[in-house]
Enzyme design. Structure first.
Site, PDB file in Angstrom:
ATOM      1  CG  HIS A 266      46.913  49.095  22.077  1.00  0.00           C
ATOM      2  ND1 HIS A 266      46.597  47.927  21.448  1.00  0.00           N
ATOM      3  CD2 HIS A 266      45.884  49.376  22.908  1.00  0.00           C
ATOM      4  CE1 HIS A 266      45.416  47.526  21.882  1.00  0.00           C
ATOM      5  NE2 HIS A 266      44.968  48.380  22.763  1.00  0.00           N
TER       6      HIS A 266
ATOM      7  CE1 TYR B 170      44.950  44.423  20.870  1.00  0.00           C
ATOM      8  CE2 TYR B 170      46.216  42.416  21.234  1.00  0.00           C
ATOM      9  CZ  TYR B 170      45.304  43.358  21.673  1.00  0.00           C
ATOM     10  OH  TYR B 170      44.749  43.235  22.914  1.00  0.00           O
TER      11      TYR B 170
END
Ligand SMILES: *[C@@H]1O[C@H](CO)[C@@H](O)[C@H](O)[C@H]1NC(C)=O
Ligand SMILES: *[C@@H]1O[C@H](CO)[C@@H](O)[C@H](O)[C@H]1NC(C)=O
Ligand SMILES: *[C@@H]1O[C@H](CO)[C@@H](O)[C@H](O)[C@H]1NC(C)=O
Ligand SMILES: *[C@@H]1O[C@H](CO)[C@@H](O)[C@H](O)[C@H]1NC(C)=O
Ligand SMILES: CC(=O)N[C@H]1CO[C@H](CO)[C@@H](O)[C@@H]1O
Length: 335
Positions: free
Chosen positions: A311, A263
């Site tokens: 990330h 995400y």
């Protein structure tokens, strides 16, 4: 004599009519070429000033331009609403699928019931960019050590919106990071107190986060553990709380990051959020410091390589650089 005056009046009216016809025709002629122009038309007839200029706002440079870069136009969905509202609370099935994949609980609560409880506490409002008449300038302030010694404080504080994230403090760092905060983006595990005039902006990664919020900003919640200990209560003005719509989070992951990583990071989501709610976006405190170290301005430099978590750090950086190259935002590199 009378009829002469009347004729003169008609003579004045004719060019006026021609101008109006021209402007109206131009709108329809331009329509196929620009999505954002269609949006503008949908929102009703705008003042001539904006129709005739290439910008959507009164700033010198605006995020939304009529002659947008094709790369940007392909990605930016101007009509998407960033914040959860009652009207928008039902998630499309692709979003539900994406979002449920982030959940850590095997047995999450009933989403629609949780959201209903949430809106009994927080306001049900959304907003967009400053609009054609306005110029809303925004500072997105990351937590990079490159802010140390930057003296950006006054510049940051002069923005309309000042968006900070996670544990970012201002007290003691005002000269470099400023003192005002209009929006503080966080999730329960990174939550901290904000002052009464700041909007707490929650990034909900799971249903539990939405269960935690209403109690946490009022009398306290009994949800005190996720995968980490959670604060049962934080100081925040509940009337200013906003929750980012999971649809918007998925949009960022899908459209801007091509599903890189699990995400997007808080910082990257704050940047894209700013593109949607601001007319002019300035970005501070992102990236490494001058010695190539990743660290936070409010922490001493202990280990030289702080990892960026789950990330897609480089990819996010590249997209941010590209946004800067096409003048959608300006990056202040720090010190
Ligand atoms: C969640 O609650 C709503 C309203 O109480 C109900 O209609 C719905 O069926 C429930 N959904 C699930 C998946 O249990
Ligand atoms: C915070 O602001 C609200 C109005 O938005 C007000 O009712 C409340 O009293 C304020 N709280 C403090 C501590 O100033
Ligand atoms: C929190 O309190 C509610 C009732 O107020 C209860 O239904 C729920 O099980 C409690 N949750 C935890 C984690 O204790
Ligand atoms: C980012 O851009 C650089 C330079 O264009 C490139 O070498 C690198 O592969 C890119 N990184 C990612 C993750 O796309
Ligand atoms: C994120 C989202 O679902 N946005 C929608 C919210 O509702 C308005 C009005 O119905 C839509 O235009 C948005 O696309």
């Amino acid at each position: 004599m009378r009829s002469l005056i009347r004729i003169r009046r008609y003579i004045l009216i004719i060019p006026f009519c021609i101008t109006i016809t021209f402007v109206v025709c131009m709108q329809y002629k331009l329509k196929p070429f620009s999505n954002s122009f269609v949006d503008l038309l949908k929102s009703g007839l705008q003042p001539l000033k904006t129709i005739l200029s290439s910008s959507h706002c009164a700033c010198q440079k605006c995020v939304r331009q009529l002659d947008d870069d094709p790369w940007f136009q392909k990605r930016f969905i101007g009509s998407i609403t960033p914040f959860l509202t009652r009207e928008n609370k039902t998630l499309p099935s692709d979003t539900t699928k994406w979002w449920m994949n982030l959940q850590r609980s095997k047995n999450p609560a009933n989403y629609s019931e949780v959201v209903e409880t949430l809106f009994q506490v927080i306001p049900d409002v959304d907003y967009k960019d400053g609009g054609p008449e306005g110029c809303r300038t925004c500072a997105v302030v990351g937590n990079s050590g490159n802010l140390k010694g930057s003296h950006y404080g006054a510049l940051i504080d002069s923005s309309d919106f000042i968006i900070r994230m996670n544990r970012a403090p201002t007290s003691g760092y005002e000269v470099d990071v400023g003192s005002r905060t209009t929006h503080h983006v966080m999730y329960p595990e990174s939550a901290q107190d904000v002052d009464n005039t700041t909007s707490l902006v929650l990034l909900p990664f799971k249903i539990l986060d939405l269960q935690w919020l209403p109690g946490a900003v009022t009398t306290g919640t009994n949800i005190t553990f996720s995968y980490r200990k959670l604060r049962p209560k934080i100081n925040a003005n509940k009337d200013l709380v906003k929750v980012v719509n999971p649809v918007f989070m998925k949009y960022i992951h899908e459209v801007w990051l091509d599903y890189q990583g699990r995400y997007p990071s808080t910082g990257f989501m704050a940047v894209i959020l700013a593109l949607h709610i601001c007319d002019e976006v300035n970005v501070y405190g992102f990236g490494k410091d001058k010695d190539g170290n990743w660290h936070h301005y409010f922490q001493p430099l202990l280990n030289k390589k702080i990892r960026t978590g789950p990330h897609p750090g480089d990819y996010e950086y590249n997209v941010t650089m590209k946004l800067s190259e096409i003048n959608k935002l300006q990056i202040y590199k720090g010190w």
